[in-house]
Motif scaffolding. Structure first.
Motif, mmCIF file in Angstrom:
data_model
loop_
_atom_site.group_PDB
_atom_site.id
_atom_site.type_symbol
_atom_site.label_atom_id
_atom_site.label_comp_id
_atom_site.label_asym_id
_atom_site.label_seq_id
_atom_site.Cartn_x
_atom_site.Cartn_y
_atom_site.Cartn_z
ATOM 1 N N VAL A 1 0.860 -1.186 0.000
ATOM 2 C CA VAL A 1 0.000 0.000 0.000
ATOM 3 C C VAL A 1 0.901 1.242 0.000
ATOM 4 O O VAL A 1 1.833 1.340 0.810
ATOM 5 C CB VAL A 1 -0.927 0.029 1.233
ATOM 6 C CG1 VAL A 1 -1.904 1.203 1.144
ATOM 7 C CG2 VAL A 1 -1.696 -1.283 1.379
ATOM 8 N N PHE A 2 0.601 2.139 -0.920
ATOM 9 C CA PHE A 2 1.286 3.432 -0.978
ATOM 10 C C PHE A 2 0.464 4.402 -0.128
ATOM 11 O O PHE A 2 -0.756 4.512 -0.306
ATOM 12 C CB PHE A 2 1.339 3.890 -2.441
ATOM 13 C CG PHE A 2 1.883 5.278 -2.653
ATOM 14 C CD1 PHE A 2 3.241 5.501 -2.812
ATOM 15 C CD2 PHE A 2 1.024 6.374 -2.701
ATOM 16 C CE1 PHE A 2 3.735 6.785 -3.021
ATOM 17 C CE2 PHE A 2 1.511 7.661 -2.905
ATOM 18 C CZ PHE A 2 2.876 7.859 -3.064
ATOM 19 N N VAL A 3 1.128 5.069 0.798
ATOM 20 C CA VAL A 3 0.402 5.935 1.733
ATOM 21 C C VAL A 3 0.947 7.355 1.631
ATOM 22 O O VAL A 3 2.163 7.575 1.742
ATOM 23 C CB VAL A 3 0.565 5.434 3.188
ATOM 24 C CG1 VAL A 3 -0.297 6.249 4.140
ATOM 25 C CG2 VAL A 3 0.224 3.951 3.299
ATOM 26 N N SER A 4 0.045 8.308 1.380
ATOM 27 C CA SER A 4 0.465 9.709 1.313
ATOM 28 C C SER A 4 -0.784 10.575 1.420
ATOM 29 O O SER A 4 -1.828 10.108 1.900
ATOM 30 C CB SER A 4 1.217 9.974 0.004
ATOM 31 O OG SER A 4 1.801 11.260 0.046
ATOM 32 N N CYS A 5 -0.681 11.832 0.978
ATOM 33 C CA CYS A 5 -1.852 12.703 1.028
ATOM 34 C C CYS A 5 -1.811 13.646 -0.170
ATOM 35 O O CYS A 5 -0.870 14.446 -0.302
ATOM 36 C CB CYS A 5 -1.858 13.504 2.331
ATOM 37 S SG CYS A 5 -3.289 14.591 2.450
ATOM 38 N N ILE A 6 -2.836 13.547 -1.019
ATOM 39 C CA ILE A 6 -2.861 14.429 -2.193
ATOM 40 C C ILE A 6 -3.658 15.699 -1.905
ATOM 41 O O ILE A 6 -3.578 16.681 -2.631
ATOM 42 C CB ILE A 6 -3.417 13.689 -3.435
ATOM 43 C CG1 ILE A 6 -3.045 14.437 -4.725
ATOM 44 C CG2 ILE A 6 -4.909 13.456 -3.317
ATOM 45 C CD1 ILE A 6 -3.327 13.683 -5.992
ATOM 46 N N VAL A 7 -4.403 15.704 -0.801
ATOM 47 C CA VAL A 7 -5.166 16.897 -0.425
ATOM 48 C C VAL A 7 -4.177 17.929 0.132
ATOM 49 O O VAL A 7 -3.332 17.584 0.964
ATOM 50 C CB VAL A 7 -6.232 16.539 0.639
ATOM 51 C CG1 VAL A 7 -6.991 17.771 1.090
ATOM 52 C CG2 VAL A 7 -7.191 15.490 0.094
ATOM 53 N N PRO A 8 -4.260 19.186 -0.337
ATOM 54 C CA PRO A 8 -3.266 20.168 0.110
ATOM 55 C C PRO A 8 -3.221 20.304 1.632
ATOM 56 O O PRO A 8 -4.258 20.304 2.295
ATOM 57 C CB PRO A 8 -3.747 21.475 -0.539
ATOM 58 C CG PRO A 8 -4.604 21.058 -1.677
ATOM 59 C CD PRO A 8 -5.225 19.751 -1.289
ATOM 60 N N MET A 9 -2.010 20.424 2.158
ATOM 61 C CA MET A 9 -1.826 20.676 3.598
ATOM 62 C C MET A 9 -1.176 22.038 3.763
ATOM 63 O O MET A 9 -0.857 22.704 2.776
ATOM 64 C CB MET A 9 -0.959 19.570 4.204
ATOM 65 C CG MET A 9 -1.709 18.262 4.323
ATOM 66 S SD MET A 9 -0.814 17.014 5.253
ATOM 67 C CE MET A 9 0.069 16.235 3.958
ATOM 68 N N LYS A 10 -0.979 22.443 5.015
ATOM 69 C CA LYS A 10 -0.375 23.757 5.229
ATOM 70 C C LYS A 10 0.620 23.661 6.387
ATOM 71 O O LYS A 10 0.630 22.647 7.118
ATOM 72 C CB LYS A 10 -1.461 24.789 5.488
ATOM 73 C CG LYS A 10 -2.368 24.476 6.654
ATOM 74 C CD LYS A 10 -3.498 25.494 6.723
ATOM 75 C CE LYS A 10 -4.291 25.275 7.999
ATOM 76 N NZ LYS A 10 -5.501 26.065 8.090
ATOM 77 N N PRO A 11 1.429 24.723 6.581
ATOM 78 C CA PRO A 11 2.390 24.673 7.674
ATOM 79 C C PRO A 11 1.684 24.303 8.977
ATOM 80 O O PRO A 11 0.586 24.787 9.262
ATOM 81 C CB PRO A 11 2.958 26.095 7.717
ATOM 82 C CG PRO A 11 2.799 26.590 6.313
ATOM 83 C CD PRO A 11 1.549 25.965 5.788
ATOM 84 N N GLY A 12 2.315 23.428 9.741
ATOM 85 C CA GLY A 12 1.682 22.920 10.964
ATOM 86 C C GLY A 12 1.191 21.489 10.777
ATOM 87 O O GLY A 12 0.968 20.758 11.727
ATOM 88 N N ASP A 13 1.026 21.093 9.493
ATOM 89 C CA ASP A 13 0.564 19.724 9.197
ATOM 90 C C ASP A 13 1.735 18.749 9.059
ATOM 91 O O ASP A 13 1.533 17.607 8.627
ATOM 92 C CB ASP A 13 -0.242 19.709 7.883
ATOM 93 C CG ASP A 13 -1.629 20.328 8.036
ATOM 94 O OD1 ASP A 13 -2.255 20.130 9.092
ATOM 95 O OD2 ASP A 13 -2.078 21.014 7.091
#
Ligand SMILES: Cc1cc2nc3c(=O)[nH]c(=O)nc-3n(C[C@H](O)[C@H](O)[C@H](O)COP(=O)(O)OP(=O)(O)OC[C@H]3O[C@@H](n4cnc5c(N)ncnc54)[C@H](O)[C@@H]3O)c2cc1C
Length: 484
Positions: free
Chosen positions: A195-207
């Motif tokens: 399983v490839f795990v990541s996040c394509i939803v934009p994040m911001k500083p603090g994340d």
């Protein structure tokens, strides 16, 4: 290359999958999953069949590999890759959205620009390359979870009611990281190898704790997969539910219960910019979605074939109104196929020498997919009329001595026996009306993000310079004093 039987054996790794309130003992034989396992095994066997022409010698390993995983370097390579992807897609009629070539295509894009993963203080590019070589050598099936759980979409990871709702790093060790939390939906995860795990939803500083990319075996300790209700269970005959029984790839909430990830499997670590950039600074997103469009083309072909056959069976295919509907379906299918071919013909070669399908055409088609697929499905539904329901509850009535004669007499069409007619309409119902069919509608609308996301891709990739220049030229061609 690895065969279907090797794949089945590898699934026996003690993975933690829950279905219907129980932990599954052996996914390859479980009624909810054995159909899709057999289908995927069939894909691997096809890739091994010389007649299918699906292998090439990968420059990255110097060994035979599956063409669906190749890094295309020219328009010809894109065509070669397309032929292989299409072969797989046609075997499943485009109904297995996350077949191994989907996430595998993302990996090819990452590996072709592995330098992108070398952060100033950590060089993960070598991990990406090594994993891509492993994928090529072992003919692996990767799934992915790149969307946070649907809890509060107005906030990023750090703003949720509790920490580690979305998967993030809870502990750093000398030998790796420990992750906790969940990701929304892993299609095929229950039956994949990794399983490839990541996040394509934009994040911001603090994340930052959540801004990671890594790969883990589907059987990793602490990874739990909660599958949605299966569609293959309690359906003893393929004849009655030909799609549900064979192509239900399952979608699963992935829960990471303090899962250890060795450094070699980490691609991005606590880096908001890189997590976002990996999809677009590399060719990953275009290659992954080009695969998705090749698959979608096969699915639309299947759908219009079904519509045509149903109209012919009911002898309505020469009526002008029906011809119009079939023609509309043909237009929709041809537009998607044409856009897919255009994206390859107008590809660009990026700085790493990767042939990228042209974003204007690729994302142009994707931007309309959430309207186009429901429209095509609605037309097929329309053409079916009540025929999908003028079928016996099961194939058993076709052979039962008390019922067979009635069905043979009343459920038939000219030149089409009851068995053939019922088979065709049950197939159509599995695409139009069953839970499997409903899930497919949801899939085509959301697999690349909500419809507004897909339209955003179209907006960002169209390239408005020429369009705006044309308007400017027109505006410049007259002024207040220009006579009529
Ligand atoms: C069948 C299926 C299979 C999937 N498989 C996978 C998979 O294998 N791997 C994976 O990682 N993910 C997968 N997904 C998840 C998929 O990526 C998400 O569904 C998708 O990203 C949309 O997110 P969401 O479902 O939370 O919907 P949302 O983004 O919450 O959208 C729901 C509604 O809210 C609206 N909305 C939300 N935010 C905004 C906004 N900012 N502006 C305007 N409107 C907004 C949307 O337009 C939509 O109408 C799958 C989804 C489905 C349905």
């Amino acid at each position: 290359m690895r065969t279907g039987s090797d794949y089945r054996t590898a699934l026996n790794d003690g993975r933690c999958v829950y279905v219907d309130g129980e932990r599954v003992k052996g996914v390859a034989d479980h009624p909810a999953l054995r159909g899709i396992v057999r289908t995927i095994a069939g894909l691997f066997d096809a890739a091994n069949d010389p007649a299918e022409k699906m292998t090439y010698v990968a420059p990255e390993t110097g060994e035979p590999a599956n063409k669906v995983f190749m890094v295309p370097r020219s328009a010809e390579d894109l065509a070669t890759r397309r032929a292989a992807i299409r072969r797989w897609a046609q075997r499943t009629h485009g109904l297995v959205g996350r077949s191994p070539d989907h996430v595998g295509s993302f990996l090819a894009g990452f590996a072709a620009n592995s330098g992108f993963f070398d952060a100033p203080n950590r060089s993960f590019g070598a991990n990406v390359q090594a994993f891509y070589r492993k994928l090529l050598k072992e003919n692996l099936y990767l799934s992915y979870v790149i969307i946070p759980p649907q809890t509060d979409r107005s906030k990023t990871a750090q703003g949720q009611e509790e920490a580690f709702m979305q998967v993030g790093v809870v502990k750093e060790r000398d030998d790796g990281i420990v992750v906790r939390g969940a990701q929304m939906l892993g299609t095929g995860a229950a039956v994949s190898d990794w399983v490839f795990v990541s996040c394509i939803v934009p994040m911001k500083p603090g994340d930052e704790p959540y801004a990671n990319t890594f790969v883990i075996p589907a059987g990793a300790k602490g990874l739990k997969l909660y599958a949605r209700p299966p569609y293959a269970t309690h359906k003893p005959r393929v004849y009655d539910y030909p799609l549900s029984t064979r192509y239900d790839e399952s979608d699963a909430l992935a829960v990471f219960d303090d899962v250890f990830v060795p450094w070699e499997q980490v691609f991005v670590y606590r880096d908001v910019e890189r997590v976002r950039g990996q999809f677009f600074a590399t060719a990953a997103h275009v290659l992954g979605n080009n695969q998705a469009q090749i698959r979608f083309t096969a699915k639309l072909q299947f759908l219009i074939g079904l519509a045509r056959k149903i109209a012919a069976t009911n002898q309505v295919d020469a009526f002008p109104g029906v011809v119009e509907k079939l023609g509309e379906l043909a237009s929709l299918a041809a537009i998607v196929e044409g856009m897919e071919l255009a994206s390859e013909a107008a590809c660009t070669i990026d700085k790493q020498g990767v042939a990228r399908p042209n974003g204007r055409f690729l994302y142009g088609a994707m931007g309309l997919q959430s309207e186009l697929y429901p429209r095509a499905l609605q037309t097929l539904r329309d053409l079916c009329g009540g025929g999908c329901l003028q079928v016996p509850s099961s194939a058993a009535e076709l052979t039962h001595p008390e019922t067979a004669a009635d069905l043979q007499r009343y459920v038939r069409s000219p030149g089409v026996s009851a068995e053939e007619r019922i088979k065709l309409f049950k197939l159509a119902w599995d695409l139009v009306g069953t839970e499997f069919g409903g899930r497919h509608l949801q899939y085509e609308m959301f697999y690349a993000g909500a419809p507004f996301v897909a339209k955003n891709y179209a907006y960002r990739n169209y390239g408005y310079e020429e369009a705006v220049a044309q308007v400017d030229a027109c505006l410049a061609s007259y002024d207040l004093n220009t006579p009529t």
